[in-house]
Design a protein around this motif. Structure first.
Motif, PDB file in Angstrom:
ATOM      1  N   TYR A 257       0.829  -1.205   0.000  1.00 29.95           N
ATOM      2  CA  TYR A 257       0.000   0.000   0.000  1.00 29.95           C
ATOM      3  C   TYR A 257       0.869   1.264   0.000  1.00 29.95           C
TER       4      TYR A 257
ATOM      5  N   SER B  89       1.821   2.516  -3.311  1.00 31.08           N
ATOM      6  CA  SER B  89       0.730   2.848  -4.221  1.00 31.08           C
ATOM      7  C   SER B  89       0.497   4.360  -4.286  1.00 31.08           C
TER       8      SER B  89
ATOM      9  N   VAL C  67      -5.497  -3.088   3.573  1.00 29.69           N
ATOM     10  CA  VAL C  67      -5.088  -1.813   2.991  1.00 29.69           C
ATOM     11  C   VAL C  67      -4.535  -1.992   1.583  1.00 29.69           C
ATOM     12  N   GLU C  68      -4.632  -3.211   1.048  1.00 26.63           N
ATOM     13  CA  GLU C  68      -4.105  -3.436  -0.299  1.00 26.63           C
ATOM     14  C   GLU C  68      -4.798  -2.512  -1.292  1.00 26.63           C
ATOM     15  N   PRO C  69      -4.041  -1.761  -2.096  1.00 31.99           N
ATOM     16  CA  PRO C  69      -4.663  -0.891  -3.086  1.00 31.99           C
ATOM     17  C   PRO C  69      -5.460  -1.702  -4.099  1.00 31.99           C
TER      18      PRO C  69
ATOM     19  N   TYR D 126      -1.455   5.938  -1.353  1.00 29.35           N
ATOM     20  CA  TYR D 126      -0.716   6.336  -0.150  1.00 29.35           C
ATOM     21  C   TYR D 126      -0.132   7.742  -0.321  1.00 29.35           C
TER      22      TYR D 126
END
Length: 301
Positions: A219, A222, A246-248, A225
């Motif tokens: 993340y 990304s 929180v993975e994009p 962020y």
């Protein structure tokens, strides 16, 4: 509430007016010196305190730490703080000195031995050499997740005394290995070298900590962020500190997934079989519900 079976017996209490919780113990000089050591590290570099707070908040929101029951397999705040300090010791150039280096810098008035352990370190931060590391706090936070996302926790002993990860089995020196309880996550106390601060952590929690670090590291790379979302999504540090994955790209516009991993074999039924219902899953469910009530529905919670 007395906890006589704890490694060092304590009385836990909560101040009703403020809601602040605390422990009372007697004749625990090592704890006092540990506190002074943490204070010295915080004074040594202005990035230490916010980085420690950020990691502790992130771990709490991910259900990795902050178990109010005082037990169980979750990481405690002291262990998380030591992980951050160790990480800062291993930067190039280092942000913090090793405990062995601090012992060399200690003056005669700073010498201390408790229960046979050498707890010598400078009391005055002016005795420390300023760090030449210029990394920003946000960069350090992202690197923290990157480092521990692929860290060999069961195969190494994290040593703040040496400022490096020691191989297993530990060194032959009796003071460094005798009585050290090894497990899925081995984090040696900076002074009491026979104490694994994370000895209570089980394999599942250690594995999930690594997985959450990997997700957070991804993340942090990304655009979500680094740049404000044009679609109204939470972004930057705000998103990192909210409960759930929180993975994009894992969520739709204006919403995101709150992940509560359950044992595939047990499923939700397992929640009902935990003694007292106070498993790590219980606290993750509580965090998810509290988030929906407070941040989505805007209730007073």
């Amino acid at each position: 509430r007395a906890v006589p079976a704890a490694r060092r017996p304590v009385v836990k209490f909560c101040h009703k007016q403020s809601g602040l919780a605390g422990d009372i113990s007697v004749d625990n000089r090592l704890a006092l010196l540990n506190t002074r050591f943490l204070q010295l590290c915080a004074e040594a570099d202005e990035r230490v305190r916010p980085l420690v707070y950020a990691v502790r908040l992130w771990a709490k929101q991910q259900g990795l730490a902050g178990n109010p029951s005082g037990g169980g397999p979750l990481l405690n705040n002291y262990a998380l703080t030591l992980l951050v300090l160790f990480f800062l010791q291993t930067r190039s150039p280092p942000v913090l000195p090793t405990v062995a280096r601090l012992r060399d810098l200690a003056g005669d008035e700073d010498r201390a031995t408790v229960a046979g352990w050498d707890c010598s370190f400078p009391r005055d931060v002016a005795s420390l050499e300023p760090s030449t590391n210029t990394e920003s706090p946000c960069s350090l936070l992202a690197e923290f997740f990157h480092v521990f996302g692929d860290f060999d926790f069961p195969g190494r002993v994290i040593s703040l005394r040496e400022g490096r990860a020691l191989p297993l089995p530990p060194p032959a020196a009796p003071e460094a290995s005798e009585g050290l309880k090894l497990g899925p996550l081995n984090l040696q106390d900076p002074f009491e070298l026979s104490h694994n601060v994370a000895a209570n952590v089980n394999e599942k929690t250690a594995s999930r900590f690594g997985r959450c670090c990997r997700d957070a590291a991804k993340y942090c790379r990304s655009l979500q962020y680094r740049r404000k979302s044009s679609k109204g999504r939470a972004w930057g540090l705000t998103r990192l500190f909210q409960p759930g994955a929180v993975e994009p790209g894992a969520t739709s516009a204006g919403a995101f997934l709150i992940s509560i991993p359950l044992d595939a074999a047990g499923g939700p039924q397992q929640l009902c079989r935990e003694p007292g219902g106070r498993s790590p899953w219980f606290w993750e469910v509580c965090a998810a519900i509290a988030f929906v009530l407070r941040d989505v529905l805007k209730c007073s919670c």
